[in-house]
Design an enzyme around this catalytic site. Structure first.
Site, PDB file in Angstrom:
ATOM      1  N   CYS A 113       0.872  -1.166   0.000  1.00  0.00           N
ATOM      2  CA  CYS A 113       0.000   0.000   0.000  1.00  0.00           C
ATOM      3  C   CYS A 113       0.916   1.225   0.000  1.00  0.00           C
ATOM      4  O   CYS A 113       1.943   1.228   0.678  1.00  0.00           O
ATOM      5  CB  CYS A 113      -0.857   0.000   1.266  1.00  0.00           C
ATOM      6  SG  CYS A 113      -2.041   1.346   1.308  1.00  0.00           S
ATOM      7  N   ASN A 161      -9.474   3.656   3.348  1.00  0.00           N
ATOM      8  CA  ASN A 161      -8.864   4.986   3.271  1.00  0.00           C
ATOM      9  C   ASN A 161      -8.136   5.211   1.950  1.00  0.00           C
ATOM     10  O   ASN A 161      -7.354   6.146   1.824  1.00  0.00           O
ATOM     11  CB  ASN A 161      -7.924   5.214   4.467  1.00  0.00           C
ATOM     12  CG  ASN A 161      -6.707   4.306   4.435  1.00  0.00           C
ATOM     13  OD1 ASN A 161      -6.625   3.404   3.599  1.00  0.00           O
ATOM     14  ND2 ASN A 161      -5.772   4.540   5.318  1.00  0.00           N
ATOM     15  N   HIS A 186      -3.643   6.982  -3.413  1.00  0.00           N
ATOM     16  CA  HIS A 186      -3.290   6.123  -2.278  1.00  0.00           C
ATOM     17  C   HIS A 186      -4.007   4.789  -2.442  1.00  0.00           C
ATOM     18  O   HIS A 186      -5.238   4.731  -2.365  1.00  0.00           O
ATOM     19  CB  HIS A 186      -3.720   6.792  -0.956  1.00  0.00           C
ATOM     20  CG  HIS A 186      -3.507   5.929   0.253  1.00  0.00           C
ATOM     21  ND1 HIS A 186      -4.324   5.968   1.356  1.00  0.00           N
ATOM     22  CD2 HIS A 186      -2.573   4.997   0.529  1.00  0.00           C
ATOM     23  CE1 HIS A 186      -3.903   5.099   2.260  1.00  0.00           C
ATOM     24  NE2 HIS A 186      -2.847   4.491   1.792  1.00  0.00           N
ATOM     25  N   GLY A 193      -0.234  10.803   3.388  1.00  0.00           N
ATOM     26  CA  GLY A 193      -1.653  11.072   3.152  1.00  0.00           C
ATOM     27  C   GLY A 193      -2.345  11.431   4.451  1.00  0.00           C
ATOM     28  O   GLY A 193      -2.153  10.756   5.459  1.00  0.00           O
ATOM     29  N   GLY A 194      -3.131  12.461   4.412  1.00  0.00           N
ATOM     30  CA  GLY A 194      -3.917  12.813   5.590  1.00  0.00           C
ATOM     31  C   GLY A 194      -5.270  12.141   5.507  1.00  0.00           C
ATOM     32  O   GLY A 194      -5.494  11.259   4.677  1.00  0.00           O
ATOM     33  N   MET A 210      -9.438  12.235   4.780  1.00  0.00           N
ATOM     34  CA  MET A 210     -10.280  12.851   3.760  1.00  0.00           C
ATOM     35  C   MET A 210     -10.670  14.276   4.169  1.00  0.00           C
ATOM     36  O   MET A 210     -11.176  14.497   5.264  1.00  0.00           O
ATOM     37  CB  MET A 210     -11.533  11.995   3.610  1.00  0.00           C
ATOM     38  CG  MET A 210     -12.541  12.499   2.620  1.00  0.00           C
ATOM     39  SD  MET A 210     -13.920  11.358   2.560  1.00  0.00           S
ATOM     40  CE  MET A 210     -14.578  11.557   4.217  1.00  0.00           C
ATOM     41  N   HIS A 256       3.083   7.479   8.152  1.00  0.00           N
ATOM     42  CA  HIS A 256       2.447   7.254   6.851  1.00  0.00           C
ATOM     43  C   HIS A 256       1.150   8.026   6.691  1.00  0.00           C
ATOM     44  O   HIS A 256       0.588   8.093   5.611  1.00  0.00           O
ATOM     45  CB  HIS A 256       2.232   5.770   6.595  1.00  0.00           C
ATOM     46  CG  HIS A 256       0.995   5.195   7.231  1.00  0.00           C
ATOM     47  ND1 HIS A 256       0.723   5.285   8.579  1.00  0.00           N
ATOM     48  CD2 HIS A 256      -0.038   4.510   6.692  1.00  0.00           C
ATOM     49  CE1 HIS A 256      -0.417   4.682   8.835  1.00  0.00           C
ATOM     50  NE2 HIS A 256      -0.909   4.207   7.721  1.00  0.00           N
TER      51      HIS A 256
END
Length: 475
Positions: A98, A202, A234, A373-374, A376, A398
Site C-alpha cells: 500500500c 482509506n 493512495h 496522506g492525511g 479525507m 504514513h
DNA sequence: ATGTCC
C-alpha cells in the site's frame, strides 16, 4: 497511554526498556499529546515485536502508530538473517505495498475551480472505486505472471504510463526477487479483474493544492509551487496482497512452532528468513509489491487520460511513488558495521536521505520525497528523508492514523452530511459508499499536521509542503 | 486493508 513505564529520552522519543525476553528496546516517536492519545496496545505490540528472533537495534513505532494485527500500524522492525532473523506477514500488513504516488500538474487552483464539478464527475467515472469495482482490465495467466514480475515497468510496456515514470518509483518500478510461483492460484484469481482499481477504506485519488511550503529549496527541486495542483493516489495490491497476507499468516503459525520460535502471541506469526516458507513469502510479497506498483501506475494513467480531456496542454509528471507496507532488504550500520537487514515497515514510509544510491540522479541532491496522506478533507504532506543518522532505519509516519474506530465513526456521522460539510468548504467528495465516507470522516482521524510536525522534530523526516484537497474520489 | 464470513 500510561507513560509511567516508559523512559523519556527526549521531547519526541520514549523508550520501552527491555524486560523479560525482549531482545532490544522499544522506541516510540511521539510528543506528550500524541503519546497520551495513543492506545496502550501500541506499547504492548511494540514490545512484543522486540521479542522476535534476530531483531536488531530496536522495535520502533512512528508518531501515527495505532493498534494493528500483531505488529502495530506505524511499526518498523529490522531482522538479521544470519542471527536467526525472521520475516513476518503481519509485519508487512494485509495490503502489501500500500502506498502513495503524487503527480505534478502545473495547473493552478483557479484552473481546477473553473471545472471542479465536471472534473470530479469525470474522475469518479474513470477511476473504479469501492469494494469489487472493475476497470475493464482482465489478465490471463501469462499476463498475470508478467505483471507480478514486471510491476510498473510492465504497466508502461502495456501502454499504461510513461517510461520516465519508472525512475520516480521505488525499485525503479520493478521489485526484484518476485516469484509468481509463490503466489497461490486463489490470489491470482482474485486479482484477475482488479488491476486499475482503487479499492475502499482509506484509499483515494485526490486533487490537491500546495497550500504552504516549509522548505522552499527542496519544494522547488520537487516541482512543488504554492497554489499549484497535484494528483495523489493512495492504494495498494488489492485482493492479491490481501490473499497472500491471509495465507501466509495462517501458514507461518505452524512454521514458527516448527522452527522453535516462541511467539508472544499468535498474530506475530513469522518464519526464519532462511527457511522455505520464509523464502516463499518473500517471493510472493515481492510479487504483491509489483502488483501495487503496476496498479498505481495504471491509476495514474487513468487520471492523466481525464486531465488530458480538460487540460490537453498539460503533462502530469510523476513526483514520486513510495510504499508504506513492505519488507525490504537494506544495508544499515548497526553495532558499527554495515549489515544486510530485512526491514519491515507496516504503516511506515521509507525515508531515504540525500545521496542514497536507490534514488534517481534528479533526487539525490535533496533526498527521497516522503508522501504522507492525511484523512479525507483535511490535508496531506510532502516530507523529505534525512541525511546521515535517519531514525528508525530511515522511516517516517504514513498518515494521520485513526483516532476512532470505524464502528464509532459510523455511529457519529452520516456520509451525506460529511460530503455536504466538505462541499461547503470547497472540497468535492465522490464515493459509491456513504458508509465508507462516514467511516473516513475527518474527525475520525488524528491531526496529520501534528503528526508530521512531531515526525520532523523527532528527526524522522523534514517537512517540505502541506497539501489541501480540492477533489477526493474514494472507495 | 478485504469478493468487509466459504
Amino acid at each position: 497511554m500510561d507513560t509511567s513505564k516508559l523512559t523519556r529520552i527526549d521531547d519526541t522519543t520514549w523508550q520501552i526498556d527491555p524486560t523479560g525476553d525482549m531482545r532490544v528496546p522499544g522506541i516510540i516517536f511521539a510528543d506528550e499529546a500524541l503519546i497520551e492519545a495513543m492506545d496502550d496496545k501500541v506499547a504492548e505490540q511494540t514490545a512484543n515485536v522486540a521479542r522476535l528472533p534476530g531483531i536488531v537495534q530496536a522495535s520502533y513505532a512512528m508518531p501515527d502508530a495505532h493498534w494493528g494485527y500483531g505488529f502495530p500500524i506505524g511499526g518498523v522492525a529490522a531482522f538479521d538473517p544470519d542471527e536467526g532473523g525472521v520475516v513476518s506477514a503481519g509485519g508487512v500488513g494485509f495490503d502489501v505495498s500500500c502506498g502513495v504516488r503524487s503527480l505534478l500538474t502545473g495547473l493552478t487552483v483557479a484552473d481546477i475551480r473553473a471545472v471542479q464539478e465536471r472534473l470530479a464527475d469525470a474522475l469518479a467515472a474513470q477511476i473504479p472505486a469501492g469494494v469489487g469495482s472493475r476497470s475493464g482490465i482482465s489478465l490471463n495467466r501469462q499476463e498475470m505472471d508478467a505483471m507480478l514480475v514486471g510491476g510498473a515497468a510492465w504497466a508502461v510496456e502495456q501502454g499504461w504510463g510513461e517510461p520516465e515514470d519508472l525512475e520516480r518509483i521505488e525499485e525503479m518500478g520493478r521489485m526484484a526477487g518476485a516469484d509468481p510461483d509463490c503466489v497461490s492460484e486463489q490470489a491470482k484469481k482474485r486479482q484477475r479483474r482488479e488491476m486499475g482499481t482503487l479499492g475502499s477504506g482509506n484509499h483515494y485519488l485526490e486533487i490537491q493544492a500546495v497550500e504552504k511550503v516549509f522548505d522552499a529549496e527542496t519544494a522547488a527541486a520537487f516541482g512543488l509551487v504554492e497554489g499549484e495542483v497535484l494528483v495523489t493516489i493512495h492504494c495498494g495490491s488489492r485482493g492479491l496482497g490481501h490473499q497472500i497476507g491471509t495465507e501466509f499468516l495462517r501458514d507461518m503459525l505452524p512454521a514458527a512452532a516448527e522452527a522453535g520460535i516462541r511467539l508472544p502471541e499468535r498474530e506475530l506469526a513469522c518464519a526464519p528468513i532462511h527457511s522455505p516458507i520464509g523464502q516463499r513469502y518473500l517471493g510472493a510479497m515481492r510479487a504483491a509489491i509489483n502488483c501495487a506498483l503496476a496498479n498505481r501506475e495504471i491509476l495514474g494513467h487513468f487520471a492523466r487520460e481525464v486531465f488530458d480531456r480538460f487540460f490537453p496542454e498539460h503533462r502530469l509528471p510523476l513526483l514520486y511513488d513510495v510504499s508504506h507496507n513492505t519488507c525490504k532488504v537494506e544495508t544499515h550500520t548497526v553495532g558499527g558495521r554495515p549489515r544486510q537487514l530485512y526491514v519491515h515497515r507496516k504503516g511506515a514510509t521509507r525515508a531515504f536521505g540525500p545521496a542514497h544510491s536507490e534514488l534517481p540522479e534528479a533526487l539525490r541532491g535533496e533526498g527521497q520525497p516522503v508522501l504522507i496522506g492525511g484523512s479525507m478533507g483535511t490535508g496531506s504532506h510532502v516530507l523529505v528523508g534525512m541525511g546521515t543518522g535517519g531514525k528508525g532505519f530511515y522511516s517516517a509516519c504514513h498518515g494521520a492514523g485513526r483516532a476512532m474506530s470505524r464502528h464509532a465513526a459510523l455511529k457519529r456521522w452520516h456520509g451525506r452530511q460529511v460530503v455536504d460539510d466538505l462541499a461547503e468548504r470547497g472540497i468535492l467528495i465522490r464515493s459509491p459508499s456513504a458508509r465508507g465516507v462516514a467511516e473516513e470522516a475527518p474527525g475520525a482521524y488524528k491531526d496529520v499536521d501534528q503528526v508530521v510536525e512531531v515526525a520532523e522534530r523527532a528527526g524522522l523526516a523534514r517537512r517540505v509542503a502541506r497539501l489541501t484537497p480540492l477533489i477526493c474520489v474514494k472507495g
